[in-house]
Design a protein around this motif. Structure first.
Motif: not given
Length: 358
Positions: A85, A87-90, A160-163
């Motif tokens: 959670q 790590r900023d990915y989808g 969530p606008s992941p990187s």
């Protein structure tokens, strides 16, 4: 986690970097010192057969598996030891993993927990419009087709606008026609958003259709990492040549810098084929010309053994007269079949299409 063999320097501005990652399950090595970079806005496919390590690599990047060695960067951050959670990915799973008891809008909003209610509502509406499901927000997953469920799962991953977007064989549950349509849609959406994406697939057509670059994996290693065109036209290893597309193989012995003996045939090679003394020549079926109208090099008599109708083209199996018992393939237009005549043909093997593997 052991990082002793890892190169621990990140490259600024590169969204995702895998450095010397290895993973073992008991005596089985799933990943063997894997390194690759994914550029900003790029869609990269991990392609390979079952058990090659592609899903394990994706799970390590996602934090769902812990690598035994190596380092993972997301941007300039070392995320090797972070919880998933953080790590900023989808992520879009093969099964979509939608909550059957939640509506479409509730499924999409799941990753936005803790945000202001008005912000969540606005973001859900944006995502529904983005994936073409406006008006379906009150429906439940069981009321949707497979393609619609996939779009909901994609909207939830993007909300969530992941990187970084991770896709784990997202098309495998769909039939061929829907799969091709959604591949095109997903690729257009990915380009529109400019989101860096890593996708796992065993389907060559998906990889060729969608990817900027493809990492072909085998036995836990990346055998070739390049554009779809380079992987198809100039495979780096015999495995890549055999796994991606169809191909022909001819045993050879080098007779000079520019020629090789194939059975009783003297075959001219291109100037850039290396200096291997023996091995196999490789060429794609569509590179072979059957009964050429114009003069070409490497013309050899052959005999047709089988013709398979494939719609707009036909696959022809034949044997060179001087190499009996060794089946080869050529692809020809269906409209050319009348011109090809009987079972006795002449084929041209263009030197530029012949690749040498020692």
């Amino acid at each position: 986690m052991n990082r002793s063999n890892a190169t621990v320097l990140s490259q600024p501005g590169v969204p995702m970097q895998v450095r010397n990652v290895s993973k073992r399950f008991g005596a089985f090595t799933a990943l063997d010192d894997v390194s690759l970079d994914v550029a900003a806005g790029e869609l990269v496919c991990l392609l390979g057969p079952s058990g090659c390590g592609k899903t394990t690599l994706l799970r390590c990047i996602a934090g769902l598996e812990r690598q035994d060695s190596g380092v993972l960067y997301l941007g300039s951050r070392d995320v090797s030891d972070l919880a998933p959670q953080a790590r900023d990915y989808g992520i879009l799973f093969q099964s979509y993993a939608l909550f059957p008891n939640l509506s479409v809008e509730a499924n999409i909003a799941y990753g936005l927990a803790g945000s202001n209610r008005d912000v969540v509502r606005k973001r859900v509406c944006e995502m529904l419009a983005l994936v073409g499901l406006t008006g379906s927000e009150k429906k439940f997953p069981g009321q949707l087709s497979g393609g619609q469920q996939q779009r909901v799962a994609l909207a939830r991953a993007l909300a969530p606008s992941p990187s970084l977007l991770l896709l784990d064989e997202p098309m495998s549950a769909l039939d061929a026609r829907v799969r091709e349509h959604l591949c095109t849609e997903l690729r257009q959406l990915q380009r529109q958003l400019g989101i860096t994406t890593l996708m796992v697939t065993h389907n060559q057509d998906e990889a060729m259709l969608m990817a900027d670059r493809i990492a072909v994996m085998n036995h836990g290693k990346v055998e070739q990492y390049d554009t779809p065109q380079a992987i198809y036209n100039r495979p780096a290893t015999p495995f890549v040549a055999e796994f991606v597309g169809q191909g022909n193989w001819l045993p050879f012995q080098r007779s000079s810098d520019s020629h090789a003996q194939v059975g009783g045939l003297n075959v001219r090679l291109a100037d850039d084929t290396g200096h291997a003394a023996s091995g196999r020549l490789f060429c794609r079926p569509e590179a072979i010309t059957v009964n050429p109208v114009l003069h070409q090099e490497n013309l050899f008599p052959a005999r047709v053994r089988e013709i398979t109708f494939l719609g707009n083209r036909c696959r022809m199996r034949f044997e060179l007269n001087h190499l009996p018992g060794h089946a080869l393939m050529a692809e020809v237009s269906s409209h050319d079949l009348p011109r090809l005549g009987n079972q006795d043909i002449v084929v041209a093997l263009p030197p530029a299409s012949l690749q040498v593997f020692a």
